[in-house]
Design a protein around this motif. Structure first.
Motif, short mmCIF file in Angstrom:
data_model
loop_
_atom_site.label_atom_id
_atom_site.label_comp_id
_atom_site.label_asym_id
_atom_site.label_seq_id
_atom_site.Cartn_x
_atom_site.Cartn_y
_atom_site.Cartn_z
N CYS A 5 22.20 -19.90 -21.46
CA CYS A 5 21.53 -19.98 -22.77
C CYS A 5 21.77 -21.32 -23.46
O CYS A 5 20.95 -21.79 -24.22
CB CYS A 5 21.93 -18.81 -23.65
SG CYS A 5 23.47 -19.05 -24.57
N CYS B 100 25.60 -20.12 -26.70
CA CYS B 100 26.68 -19.18 -27.03
C CYS B 100 28.03 -19.90 -26.98
O CYS B 100 28.12 -21.06 -26.56
CB CYS B 100 26.65 -17.99 -26.07
SG CYS B 100 27.19 -18.40 -24.40
N THR B 101 29.09 -19.21 -27.39
CA THR B 101 30.40 -19.86 -27.43
C THR B 101 30.85 -20.29 -26.03
O THR B 101 31.47 -21.34 -25.87
CB THR B 101 31.46 -18.93 -28.06
OG1 THR B 101 31.36 -17.65 -27.44
CG2 THR B 101 31.27 -18.79 -29.55
N CYS C 197 28.39 -17.31 -19.75
CA CYS C 197 27.33 -17.27 -20.78
C CYS C 197 27.18 -15.83 -21.29
O CYS C 197 27.05 -14.89 -20.51
CB CYS C 197 26.01 -17.75 -20.17
SG CYS C 197 24.61 -17.57 -21.29
N LEU C 198 27.20 -15.67 -22.60
CA LEU C 198 27.17 -14.32 -23.18
C LEU C 198 25.81 -13.66 -23.01
O LEU C 198 25.71 -12.43 -23.06
CB LEU C 198 27.57 -14.39 -24.66
CG LEU C 198 29.00 -14.92 -24.90
CD1 LEU C 198 29.30 -15.00 -26.39
CD2 LEU C 198 30.05 -14.06 -24.20
#
Ligand code: NAP
Ligand code: ZN
Length: 355
Positions: free
Chosen positions: A94, A97-98, A108-109
């Motif tokens: 993405c 995300c963090t 990746c969340l």
């Protein structure tokens, strides 16, 4: 769109066959890579055979890709035509995300997009590196240092980074005692990398058959896990254990080989659960952890580290027509230590590049 030659599995139960896959038109941030070599990872076998769940077929696996850039999109800044490059297990994430912002795109969340068998942003299923060309967004393409030959570099894109990342994260280095379970594709990279980092390295293999190789790769000690004495002799001996085994093991027995506070990191990914006896953890404040490949920045760092230390995979180069035999040998632990497909042999006997 480009239709390129590939080898793909028609179903979970059938061998791979010559095939074609479609690559998207070059977007402004995309890089077109002529694949020179593709490594065979045990994950390719797990995936196409359905060990990890149902897949969409036909599926061309391959996530240890080394090649040369042959075209770049108008906005590409990090790669140019003629560059020697690699692609590993992910082709996108993405980016917001963090995890992505921390350079850990593998976590990746939203979910990273795998090099094969993942649904891409355009809704198509990604197809991997057992083919002649691939189109990848520039941020997921890494540079292969000049001193690394492309064939020995290809396996670094998965086997290399998957072992480098946990060795770094858990601080392998001078004064640490590291054990590696399984001397296959991942294991033989773990041994070389841990040795180059300065750790004291022990191989725990099923037999002593590959002992000479293990010591040559940098191991200080080598034990057979088929010998029950090994477990008594090595109790409490290691700060860090990297388990690269593709099958279910008696994890609790291996946890007892950790010193107080030690960590066993599982990178092996069998389809079935790994049961753990709580007492093996409790009695020594031991940790049982996992680790997934590595981020793009760390993958570049690993390649540069390998170049600096003169490390590469020990490989057996095969033709595309030998992929199915190679799979059987990997499943029989008869690999020394990575099969790498010469991508020129995908081109033989099937359609060329269109577009
Ligand atoms: P590999 O080349 O087949 O090596 C696995 C080694 O494990 C074998 O060479 C063998 O070593 C040992 N082994 C195999 N079956 C065993 C059994 N039944 N009992 C005990 N030991 C056994 O496979 P690989 O490509 O290195 O991949 C290893 C695993 O890591 C796979 O499950 C793969 O999917 C997974 N993987 C995970 C990640 C991640 O991000 N976490 C990334 C890549 C791969 P000895 O002959 O020395 O005993
Ligand atoms: Zn892999």
């Amino acid at each position: 769109m480009l239709t390129v030659n590939a080898y793909a599995a028609p179903s979970a139960a059938e061998p791979l066959v010559p095939s074609t896959v479609v690559r998207r038109d070059l977007g402004e941030h995309d890089v077109l890579i002529e694949i020179k070599f593709a490594g065979i990872c045990h994950s390719d076998i797990h995936t196409v055979r359905g060990d990890w769940g149902p897949q969409q077929y036909p599926l061309a696996p391959g996530h240890e890709i080394a090649g040369v850039v042959t075209a770049v999109g108008s906005a590409v800044t990090s790669h140019a035509v003629g560059d020697r490059v690699g692609v590993g297990c992910m082709v996108n994430s993405c980016g917001e995300c963090t995890s992505c912002l921390a350079g850990e795109e593998q976590y990746c969340l939203v979910g990273n997009i795998g090099t094969y068998g993942s649904v891409d942003r355009d809704g198509t299923v990604t197809q991997g590196g057992y083919s002649t060309h691939v189109v990848v967004t520039e941020n997921f393409v890494v540079r292969i240092p000049e001193s690394l030959a492309l064939d020995v570099a290809a396996p670094l894109l998965c086997a290399g980074i998957t072992t480098y990342s946990p060795l770094r994260h858990w601080g392998a280095g001078p004064g640490t005692r590291v054990a590696v379970i399984g001397l296959g594709g991942l294991g033989h990279m773990a041994v070389q990398l841990a040795h180059a980092m300065g750790a004291e390295v022990t191989v725990l293999s099923q037999t002593l058959n590959k002992r000479d190789d293990g010591l040559r790769l940098g191991a200080d000690h080598y034990y057979a896990t088929s010998d029950p004495e090994t477990f008594a002799q090595l109790a409490g001996s290691f700060d860090l254990i990297i388990n690269t085994v593709s099958a279910v093991l008696d994890i609790s027995a291996y946890l007892m080989l950790l010193a107080i506070g030690g960590t066993l990191v599982n990178v092996g990914a069998p389809g079935e659960p790994l049961p753990v006896n709580a007492f093996a953890l409790i009695t020594g404040r031991r940790s049982f952890a996992g680790s997934c490949i590595g981020g793009i920045r760390e993958t570049q760092e690993m390649l540069d580290f390998c170049a600096e230390h003169g490390l590469g995979a020990q490989i057996e180069v095969i033709e595309a027509s030998q992929i199915n035999q190679a799979y059987e040998r990997v499943l029989a632990s008869d690999v020394r230590y990575r099969f790498v497909i010469d991508a020129a042999t995908f081109a033989e006997g099937a359609a060329g590049l269109e577009g």
